[in-house]
Motif scaffolding. Structure first.
Motif, PDB file in Angstrom:
ATOM      1  N   ALA A  72      27.259  54.833  28.356  1.00 57.04           N
ATOM      2  CA  ALA A  72      26.272  53.779  28.575  1.00 57.04           C
ATOM      3  C   ALA A  72      26.928  52.431  28.868  1.00 57.04           C
ATOM      4  N   LEU A  73      28.019  52.147  28.185  1.00 57.27           N
ATOM      5  CA  LEU A  73      28.635  50.830  28.330  1.00 57.27           C
ATOM      6  C   LEU A  73      29.658  50.790  29.455  1.00 57.27           C
ATOM      7  N   GLU A  74      30.527  51.761  29.514  1.00 60.16           N
ATOM      8  CA  GLU A  74      31.653  51.699  30.444  1.00 60.16           C
ATOM      9  C   GLU A  74      31.331  52.238  31.828  1.00 60.16           C
ATOM     10  N   PHE A  75      30.511  53.266  31.923  1.00 62.67           N
ATOM     11  CA  PHE A  75      30.315  53.963  33.193  1.00 62.67           C
ATOM     12  C   PHE A  75      29.066  53.554  33.966  1.00 62.67           C
ATOM     13  N   SER A  76      28.392  52.496  33.551  1.00 68.21           N
ATOM     14  CA  SER A  76      27.205  52.080  34.292  1.00 68.21           C
ATOM     15  C   SER A  76      27.130  50.556  34.339  1.00 68.21           C
ATOM     16  N   ASP A  77      26.538  50.068  35.424  1.00 71.60           N
ATOM     17  CA  ASP A  77      26.355  48.628  35.552  1.00 71.60           C
ATOM     18  C   ASP A  77      25.330  48.147  34.542  1.00 71.60           C
ATOM     19  N   GLY A  78      25.589  47.004  33.997  1.00 72.07           N
ATOM     20  CA  GLY A  78      24.659  46.326  33.097  1.00 72.07           C
ATOM     21  C   GLY A  78      24.716  44.860  33.475  1.00 72.07           C
ATOM     22  N   ALA A  79      24.902  43.993  32.502  1.00 71.52           N
ATOM     23  CA  ALA A  79      25.100  42.577  32.802  1.00 71.52           C
ATOM     24  C   ALA A  79      26.397  42.392  33.595  1.00 71.52           C
ATOM     25  N   LEU A  80      27.344  43.310  33.384  1.00 72.00           N
ATOM     26  CA  LEU A  80      28.609  43.315  34.121  1.00 72.00           C
ATOM     27  C   LEU A  80      28.676  44.580  34.977  1.00 72.00           C
ATOM     28  N   THR A  81      29.347  44.463  36.103  1.00 76.64           N
ATOM     29  CA  THR A  81      29.532  45.644  36.956  1.00 76.64           C
ATOM     30  C   THR A  81      30.593  46.550  36.336  1.00 76.64           C
ATOM     31  N   VAL A  82      30.597  47.794  36.764  1.00 75.36           N
ATOM     32  CA  VAL A  82      31.605  48.745  36.310  1.00 75.36           C
ATOM     33  C   VAL A  82      33.005  48.221  36.669  1.00 75.36           C
ATOM     34  N   LYS A  83      33.142  47.617  37.844  1.00 72.59           N
ATOM     35  CA  LYS A  83      34.431  47.071  38.268  1.00 72.59           C
ATOM     36  C   LYS A  83      34.887  45.955  37.321  1.00 72.59           C
ATOM     37  N   THR A  84      34.002  45.046  36.989  1.00 73.48           N
ATOM     38  CA  THR A  84      34.349  43.949  36.085  1.00 73.48           C
ATOM     39  C   THR A  84      34.731  44.489  34.714  1.00 73.48           C
ATOM     40  N   LYS A  85      33.982  45.472  34.230  1.00 71.63           N
ATOM     41  CA  LYS A  85      34.293  46.078  32.930  1.00 71.63           C
ATOM     42  C   LYS A  85      35.669  46.736  32.946  1.00 71.63           C
ATOM     43  N   ALA A  86      35.993  47.428  34.044  1.00 69.28           N
ATOM     44  CA  ALA A  86      37.299  48.080  34.149  1.00 69.28           C
ATOM     45  C   ALA A  86      38.420  47.047  34.170  1.00 69.28           C
ATOM     46  N   LEU A  87      38.204  45.930  34.846  1.00 68.71           N
ATOM     47  CA  LEU A  87      39.211  44.870  34.885  1.00 68.71           C
ATOM     48  C   LEU A  87      39.397  44.227  33.514  1.00 68.71           C
ATOM     49  N   ILE A  88      38.302  44.011  32.797  1.00 67.65           N
ATOM     50  CA  ILE A  88      38.395  43.474  31.432  1.00 67.65           C
ATOM     51  C   ILE A  88      39.141  44.456  30.541  1.00 67.65           C
ATOM     52  N   SER A  89      38.773  45.714  30.642  1.00 65.29           N
ATOM     53  CA  SER A  89      39.409  46.740  29.818  1.00 65.29           C
ATOM     54  C   SER A  89      40.900  46.846  30.128  1.00 65.29           C
ATOM     55  N   LEU A  90      41.267  46.741  31.397  1.00 66.08           N
ATOM     56  CA  LEU A  90      42.667  46.770  31.781  1.00 66.08           C
ATOM     57  C   LEU A  90      43.418  45.584  31.186  1.00 66.08           C
ATOM     58  N   ALA A  91      42.814  44.410  31.248  1.00 66.05           N
ATOM     59  CA  ALA A  91      43.463  43.215  30.700  1.00 66.05           C
ATOM     60  C   ALA A  91      43.684  43.350  29.197  1.00 66.05           C
ATOM     61  N   VAL A  92      42.689  43.842  28.491  1.00 67.29           N
ATOM     62  CA  VAL A  92      42.825  44.056  27.045  1.00 67.29           C
ATOM     63  C   VAL A  92      43.868  45.133  26.767  1.00 67.29           C
ATOM     64  N   SER A  93      43.824  46.212  27.527  1.00 67.27           N
ATOM     65  CA  SER A  93      44.775  47.310  27.343  1.00 67.27           C
ATOM     66  C   SER A  93      46.215  46.858  27.528  1.00 67.27           C
ATOM     67  N   ALA A  94      46.426  45.953  28.474  1.00 66.05           N
ATOM     68  CA  ALA A  94      47.768  45.440  28.711  1.00 66.05           C
ATOM     69  C   ALA A  94      48.258  44.627  27.514  1.00 66.05           C
ATOM     70  N   GLN A  95      47.343  44.000  26.805  1.00 70.23           N
ATOM     71  CA  GLN A  95      47.711  43.175  25.651  1.00 70.23           C
ATOM     72  C   GLN A  95      47.882  43.979  24.373  1.00 70.23           C
ATOM     73  N   ILE A  96      47.222  45.115  24.262  1.00 67.65           N
ATOM     74  CA  ILE A  96      47.281  45.882  23.011  1.00 67.65           C
ATOM     75  C   ILE A  96      48.711  46.340  22.707  1.00 67.65           C
ATOM     76  N   PRO A  97      49.544  46.894  23.454  1.00 68.26           N
ATOM     77  CA  PRO A  97      49.351  47.604  24.714  1.00 68.26           C
ATOM     78  C   PRO A  97      49.029  49.079  24.481  1.00 68.26           C
ATOM     79  N   CYS A  98      48.343  49.663  25.461  1.00 70.97           N
ATOM     80  CA  CYS A  98      47.988  51.081  25.394  1.00 70.97           C
ATOM     81  C   CYS A  98      48.246  51.699  26.763  1.00 70.97           C
TER      82      CYS A  98
END
Length: 158
Positions: A72-98
């Motif tokens: 529901a959150l990651e694979f579908s557009d909501g207030a944010l597009t799927v592309k924007t969510k993936a970019l946010i997730s990538l940025a966070v993942s780089a900081q964790i890092p994972c």
């Protein structure tokens, strides 16, 4: 069922609930959980073509809820597009890092139409946020003064 209700009445009359909770037969819950798991597996197979091994590592009781939230959150557009969510997730993942997340978020971002420039900028934003956060926190910059210096409302985000 009558015996169960009778037991419930005795437990309540004695002022307890914990004993009843332990006594409740779990077969109805097990059937519901089994159906939810089967439905979840079918949905995952429709999405990925199979149930990936990493999802099999989750406990059966947690998979249906985890999958529903992710889908529901990651694979579908909501207030944010799927592309924007993936970019946010990538940025966070780089900081964790994972490494797992960095790889899958990069693939997801590209599948959602992100360019190399957008991917680089998202990761750079994560880096600069971490950079300044390190300075602000390490140097113990006064938060109230920080807000005043930037002209912001000093009552916001307390």
């Amino acid at each position: 069922m009558t015996a169960l209700l009778s037991t419930f009445a005795r437990v309540l009359a004695a002022g307890g609930t914990a004993a009843f909770l332990i006594y409740v037969p779990s077969s109805a819950y097990a059937d519901d959980a089994s159906n939810a798991l089967a439905t979840t597996h079918k949905d995952i197979e429709q999405t990925f073509g199979k149930v990936p091994d990493f999802l099999k590592a989750l406990p059966d009781s947690g998979l249906p809820g985890a999958w529903a939230e992710t889908k529901a959150l990651e694979f579908s557009d909501g207030a944010l597009t799927v592309k924007t969510k993936a970019l946010i997730s990538l940025a966070v993942s780089a900081q964790i890092p994972c490494n797992y997340c960095i790889w899958s978020d990069t693939v997801s971002a590209r599948q959602a139409g992100a360019t190399d420039a957008e991917i680089k900028e998202a990761v750079a934003m994560a880096a600069i946020t971490r950079h300044w956060s390190t300075i602000f926190n390490g140097m113990q910059v006064d938060f109230e003064q920080f807000k005043k210096d930037l002209g912001g409302d000093t009552t916001a985000n307390k």
